[in-house]
Design a protein around this motif. Structure first.
Motif, short mmCIF file in Angstrom:
data_model
loop_
_atom_site.label_atom_id
_atom_site.label_comp_id
_atom_site.label_asym_id
_atom_site.label_seq_id
_atom_site.Cartn_x
_atom_site.Cartn_y
_atom_site.Cartn_z
N TYR A 82 0.95 -1.17 0.00
CA TYR A 82 0.00 -0.07 0.13
C TYR A 82 0.87 1.28 0.17
CZ TYR A 82 -4.42 -2.21 0.23
OH TYR A 82 -5.63 -3.10 0.20
N SER A 83 2.02 1.20 0.82
CA SER A 83 2.89 2.53 0.65
C SER A 83 3.51 2.51 -0.70
CB SER A 83 4.06 2.14 1.67
OG SER A 83 3.59 1.86 3.17
N LYS A 84 3.82 1.37 -1.32
CA LYS A 84 4.42 1.68 -2.67
C LYS A 84 3.43 2.06 -3.52
CE LYS A 84 6.84 -1.25 -5.65
NZ LYS A 84 7.48 -2.62 -6.20
N ALA A 85 2.23 1.77 -3.36
CA ALA A 85 1.35 2.19 -4.51
C ALA A 85 1.02 3.66 -4.37
CB ALA A 85 -0.07 1.36 -4.06
N VAL A 86 1.03 4.08 -3.15
CA VAL A 86 0.89 5.77 -3.04
C VAL A 86 1.90 6.34 -3.74
CG1 VAL A 86 0.40 7.54 -1.45
CG2 VAL A 86 -0.63 5.19 -0.94
N GLN A 87 3.20 5.96 -3.53
CA GLN A 87 4.32 6.54 -4.08
C GLN A 87 4.26 6.52 -5.46
OE1 GLN A 87 7.28 3.93 -2.38
NE2 GLN A 87 7.40 5.33 -0.29
N GLU A 88 3.68 5.41 -5.97
CA GLU A 88 3.53 5.43 -7.64
C GLU A 88 2.28 6.20 -8.13
OE1 GLU A 88 4.72 3.10 -11.07
OE2 GLU A 88 5.46 3.62 -9.16
N GLY A 89 1.33 6.25 -7.14
CA GLY A 89 0.41 7.41 -7.53
C GLY A 89 0.86 8.88 -7.62
N LEU A 90 1.80 9.04 -6.60
CA LEU A 90 2.27 10.42 -6.47
C LEU A 90 3.23 10.69 -7.84
CD1 LEU A 90 3.07 10.54 -2.78
CD2 LEU A 90 1.09 12.18 -4.11
N ARG A 91 4.05 9.48 -8.08
CA ARG A 91 4.75 9.65 -9.19
C ARG A 91 4.14 10.17 -10.55
NH1 ARG A 91 8.20 6.38 -12.95
NH2 ARG A 91 6.76 4.44 -12.42
N TYR A 92 3.06 9.76 -10.83
CA TYR A 92 2.27 10.18 -11.76
C TYR A 92 1.38 11.34 -11.66
CZ TYR A 92 3.74 5.89 -14.32
OH TYR A 92 4.59 4.84 -14.99
N SER A 93 1.28 11.89 -10.67
CA SER A 93 0.64 13.26 -10.41
C SER A 93 1.58 14.24 -10.43
CB SER A 93 0.29 13.05 -8.85
OG SER A 93 -0.75 12.05 -8.65
N VAL A 94 1.22 15.52 -10.56
CA VAL A 94 1.91 16.68 -10.73
C VAL A 94 2.00 17.38 -9.28
CG1 VAL A 94 2.38 19.07 -11.61
CG2 VAL A 94 1.68 17.18 -13.17
N VAL A 95 3.06 17.34 -8.80
CA VAL A 95 3.26 18.05 -7.23
C VAL A 95 4.11 19.24 -7.37
CG1 VAL A 95 4.09 17.54 -5.02
CG2 VAL A 95 3.25 15.74 -6.25
N ILE A 96 3.55 20.27 -6.88
CA ILE A 96 4.26 21.45 -6.63
C ILE A 96 4.66 22.01 -5.43
CG2 ILE A 96 3.10 22.45 -8.92
CD1 ILE A 96 1.14 23.90 -7.17
N ASP A 97 5.66 22.84 -5.24
CA ASP A 97 6.04 23.24 -3.95
C ASP A 97 5.74 24.80 -3.88
OD1 ASP A 97 7.49 23.58 -1.47
OD2 ASP A 97 9.49 22.95 -2.20
N LYS A 98 4.60 25.06 -3.08
CA LYS A 98 4.23 26.46 -3.11
C LYS A 98 5.11 27.39 -2.08
CE LYS A 98 -0.62 26.16 -3.88
NZ LYS A 98 -2.09 26.64 -3.35
N GLU A 99 5.46 28.60 -2.26
CA GLU A 99 6.21 29.54 -1.63
C GLU A 99 5.39 30.65 -1.07
OE1 GLU A 99 10.46 31.42 -1.40
OE2 GLU A 99 9.92 30.47 -3.15
N GLU A 100 5.36 31.15 -0.10
CA GLU A 100 4.71 32.42 0.45
C GLU A 100 5.41 33.52 0.19
OE1 GLU A 100 1.54 32.15 1.66
OE2 GLU A 100 1.63 30.21 1.63
N GLY A 101 4.73 34.75 -0.52
CA GLY A 101 5.46 35.91 -1.00
C GLY A 101 4.65 36.68 -1.33
N PHE A 102 5.00 37.83 -2.23
CA PHE A 102 4.45 38.93 -2.94
C PHE A 102 4.29 39.25 -4.37
CE2 PHE A 102 5.50 39.78 1.41
CZ PHE A 102 4.42 40.19 2.03
N LEU A 103 3.50 39.45 -4.97
CA LEU A 103 3.51 39.74 -6.37
C LEU A 103 3.63 41.18 -6.58
CD1 LEU A 103 3.32 38.94 -9.44
CD2 LEU A 103 1.10 39.22 -9.29
N LEU A 104 4.88 41.73 -6.77
CA LEU A 104 5.15 43.38 -6.58
C LEU A 104 5.40 43.76 -8.08
CD1 LEU A 104 6.31 45.74 -5.03
CD2 LEU A 104 8.53 44.73 -5.30
N LYS A 105 4.92 45.12 -8.07
CA LYS A 105 4.98 45.42 -9.46
C LYS A 105 5.99 46.83 -9.40
CE LYS A 105 1.46 46.26 -12.31
NZ LYS A 105 0.04 46.72 -12.90
#
Length: 217
Positions: free
Chosen positions: A112-135
């Motif tokens: 079950y652990s390996k299956a979840v890792q496989e599912g994540l491998r075929y997903s798109v995982v992003i790393d969100k960062e907090e910040g500002f959109l500055l003009k």
């Protein structure tokens, strides 16, 4: 923080048993339960449909189910993978079609652990960062200096507009805002202007920025 931007599906086979992991992004428990219901309906003839989901900035919501497997051999290991990978706001259902051979407690945990890792491998995982959109507004004499500073600090330009003057939209990580403003002000001898300072979360996908407003964080 890591989030599932786009869900996916992965499959493994252990001793002729099929384990199909389906991953989806969720924001609320209602969304998670709806997704789980869809998977149970889709795989209505499966031996088990085990699940785990997490939500909240600090994992305030955590749920899992073994769905008839021996206690602690499916749902909890699945949840541990999500937590161990640092994934927020995601649900996963692992569907098992029994292949006729018992795997034992340890074998089930690994499968079950390996299956979840496989599912994540075929997903798109992003790393969100907090910040500002500055003009930043500047004249043409200052643009080169500003672009040099942005490159030096690893600050990404999200957009630009060239008219009589130049306006740049930049993504500034939290903690770097005032430092960047001071550096740009000094480099342009006070000619640069700063406006439309908006708190956002952002991430990068294949080098392109993904920007999430305060309501999306």
């Amino acid at each position: 923080m890591k989030y599932v931007y786009r869900g996916g599906e992965g499959e493994i086979v252990e001793k002729k048993s099929r384990f199909i992991a389906t991953v989806r992004p969720i924001e609320t428990e209602e969304e998670a339960l709806d997704f789980i219901g869809q998977m149970k309906k889709k795989y209505w003839n499966a031996t088990h449909n085990c699940f785990a989901y997490v939500a909240g900035e600090h994992y305030e919501l955590q749920r899992c189910s073994d769905d008839g497997e021996p206690q602690g051999t499916a749902g909890r290991p699945m949840l541990d993978v999500l937590l161990g990978e640092g994934i927020h706001n995601a649900a996963v259902v692992v569907t098992r079609y029994f292949g006729g051979t018992l795997l034992g407690t340890g074998g089930l945990v690994r499968a079950y652990s390996k299956a979840v890792q496989e599912g994540l491998r075929y997903s798109v995982v992003i790393d969100k960062e907090e910040g500002f959109l500055l003009k930043i507004g500047t004249d043409y004499t200052g643009i080169g200096k500003i672009q040099y500073l942005l490159g030096k600090e690893g600050i990404h330009t999200a957009g630009s507009e060239y008219t009589e003057n130049v306006e740049l939209q930049v993504l500034v990580p939290q903690g770097k805002l005032e430092e960047l403003k001071e550096a740009v002000t000094e480099a342009t001898s006070g000619k640069a202007r700063f406006f439309d300072e908006k708190p956002v979360s952002f991430a990068f996908l294949e080098g392109e920025p993904l920007i999430f407003g305060a309501e999306d964080r």
